[in-house]
Motif scaffolding. Structure first.
Motif, PDB file in Angstrom:
ATOM      1  N   ASN A  31      71.873  -6.260  28.366  1.00  0.00           N
ATOM      2  CA  ASN A  31      72.182  -6.491  26.946  1.00  0.00           C
ATOM      3  C   ASN A  31      71.911  -5.244  26.112  1.00  0.00           C
ATOM      4  OD1 ASN A  31      72.993  -9.114  27.419  1.00  0.00           O
ATOM      5  ND2 ASN A  31      71.007 -10.001  26.922  1.00  0.00           N
ATOM      6  N   LYS A  32      70.806  -4.541  26.392  1.00  0.00           N
ATOM      7  CA  LYS A  32      70.503  -3.306  25.671  1.00  0.00           C
ATOM      8  C   LYS A  32      71.565  -2.246  25.948  1.00  0.00           C
ATOM      9  CE  LYS A  32      65.483  -3.656  25.281  1.00  0.00           C
ATOM     10  NZ  LYS A  32      64.199  -3.049  25.696  1.00  0.00           N
ATOM     11  N   MET A  33      71.974  -2.153  27.213  1.00  0.00           N
ATOM     12  CA  MET A  33      73.005  -1.177  27.581  1.00  0.00           C
ATOM     13  C   MET A  33      74.322  -1.499  26.884  1.00  0.00           C
ATOM     14  SD  MET A  33      72.400  -0.584  31.627  1.00  0.00           S
ATOM     15  CE  MET A  33      71.065   0.416  32.255  1.00  0.00           C
ATOM     16  N   ALA A  34      74.695  -2.765  26.872  1.00  0.00           N
ATOM     17  CA  ALA A  34      75.950  -3.170  26.228  1.00  0.00           C
ATOM     18  C   ALA A  34      75.908  -2.846  24.743  1.00  0.00           C
ATOM     19  CB  ALA A  34      76.201  -4.659  26.450  1.00  0.00           C
ATOM     20  N   SER A  35      74.782  -3.113  24.091  1.00  0.00           N
ATOM     21  CA  SER A  35      74.637  -2.834  22.672  1.00  0.00           C
ATOM     22  C   SER A  35      74.714  -1.328  22.404  1.00  0.00           C
ATOM     23  CB  SER A  35      73.310  -3.400  22.173  1.00  0.00           C
ATOM     24  OG  SER A  35      73.097  -3.053  20.836  1.00  0.00           O
ATOM     25  N   ALA A  36      74.009  -0.539  23.221  1.00  0.00           N
ATOM     26  CA  ALA A  36      74.036   0.913  23.056  1.00  0.00           C
ATOM     27  C   ALA A  36      75.440   1.454  23.290  1.00  0.00           C
ATOM     28  CB  ALA A  36      73.048   1.574  24.010  1.00  0.00           C
ATOM     29  N   GLN A  37      76.143   0.915  24.275  1.00  0.00           N
ATOM     30  CA  GLN A  37      77.499   1.363  24.570  1.00  0.00           C
ATOM     31  C   GLN A  37      78.437   1.056  23.404  1.00  0.00           C
ATOM     32  OE1 GLN A  37      78.835   1.523  28.716  1.00  0.00           O
ATOM     33  NE2 GLN A  37      80.328  -0.004  28.111  1.00  0.00           N
ATOM     34  N   GLU A  38      78.267  -0.101  22.771  1.00  0.00           N
ATOM     35  CA  GLU A  38      79.074  -0.443  21.587  1.00  0.00           C
ATOM     36  C   GLU A  38      78.789   0.530  20.448  1.00  0.00           C
ATOM     37  OE1 GLU A  38      81.635  -2.566  21.104  1.00  0.00           O
ATOM     38  OE2 GLU A  38      81.495  -2.857  23.271  1.00  0.00           O
ATOM     39  N   ASP A  39      77.510   0.897  20.249  1.00  0.00           N
ATOM     40  CA  ASP A  39      77.156   1.864  19.209  1.00  0.00           C
ATOM     41  C   ASP A  39      77.768   3.228  19.504  1.00  0.00           C
ATOM     42  OD1 ASP A  39      75.684  -0.055  17.861  1.00  0.00           O
ATOM     43  OD2 ASP A  39      73.744   0.625  18.660  1.00  0.00           O
ATOM     44  N   LEU A  40      77.735   3.644  20.765  1.00  0.00           N
ATOM     45  CA  LEU A  40      78.318   4.932  21.146  1.00  0.00           C
ATOM     46  C   LEU A  40      79.834   4.931  20.972  1.00  0.00           C
ATOM     47  CD1 LEU A  40      76.201   5.704  24.330  1.00  0.00           C
ATOM     48  CD2 LEU A  40      76.133   6.939  22.154  1.00  0.00           C
ATOM     49  N   LYS A  41      80.460   3.795  21.228  1.00  0.00           N
ATOM     50  CA  LYS A  41      81.915   3.676  21.089  1.00  0.00           C
ATOM     51  C   LYS A  41      82.363   3.989  19.659  1.00  0.00           C
ATOM     52  CE  LYS A  41      83.400   0.096  23.626  1.00  0.00           C
ATOM     53  NZ  LYS A  41      83.972  -1.218  23.932  1.00  0.00           N
TER      54      LYS A  41
END
Length: 138
Positions: A31-41
């Motif tokens: 979940n943390k990775m998915a959230s960080a990936q969305e922020d990076l996107k």
């Protein structure tokens, strides 16, 4: 589960640590990775911002490309270890100016779709080492 790791690296909202025991709970980590990936996107740029001449030698206002580099992570599955490498060369002659290698043990599980989070810490460690000892390569 727990893994013993060495050093810490910040990547978005995640903190990847080495030198301490870290509890990796997969759903929470994913979940943390998915959230960080969305922020990076949100920071993704779809335009060319290259400030050097790549193929047109007469392109005005840009310096010629003089250095290229590559990073790689080679995994040894049965050992649970890897070697991270960085090579910086001149362009267009491909003379090696700098090379560095770092043996590592993985501190983050391999999660399909999020392997960049596993590789970023070791890559950053090599890049910081290179720029710390050879700032002219920046």
């Amino acid at each position: 589960f727990f893994r013993f790791v060495l050093g810490c690296h910040e990547v978005g909202v995640l903190r990847f640590c080495r030198n301490m025991a870290v509890d990796f709970q997969m759903p929470e980590l994913t979940n943390k990775m998915a959230s960080a990936q969305e922020d990076l996107k949100k920071q993704f740029l779809e335009e060319d911002r290259i400030d050097f001449r790549w193929s047109d030698p007469d392109e005005p206002g840009k310096s010629p490309l003089t250095l290229i580099g590559g990073l790689d992570l080679t995994h040894v599955p049965k050992a649970g270890k890897a070697i991270v490498s960085l090579v910086i060369m001149t362009y267009p002659t491909f003379e090696v100016l700098y090379e560095s290698y770092l043996p590592i043990s993985f501190t983050t599980p391999a999660v399909p779709g999020y392997l960049g989070f596993r590789q970023t810490g070791p890559f950053m460690e090599l890049l910081k080492k290179a720029l710390g000892t050879h700032p002219e390569l920046a």
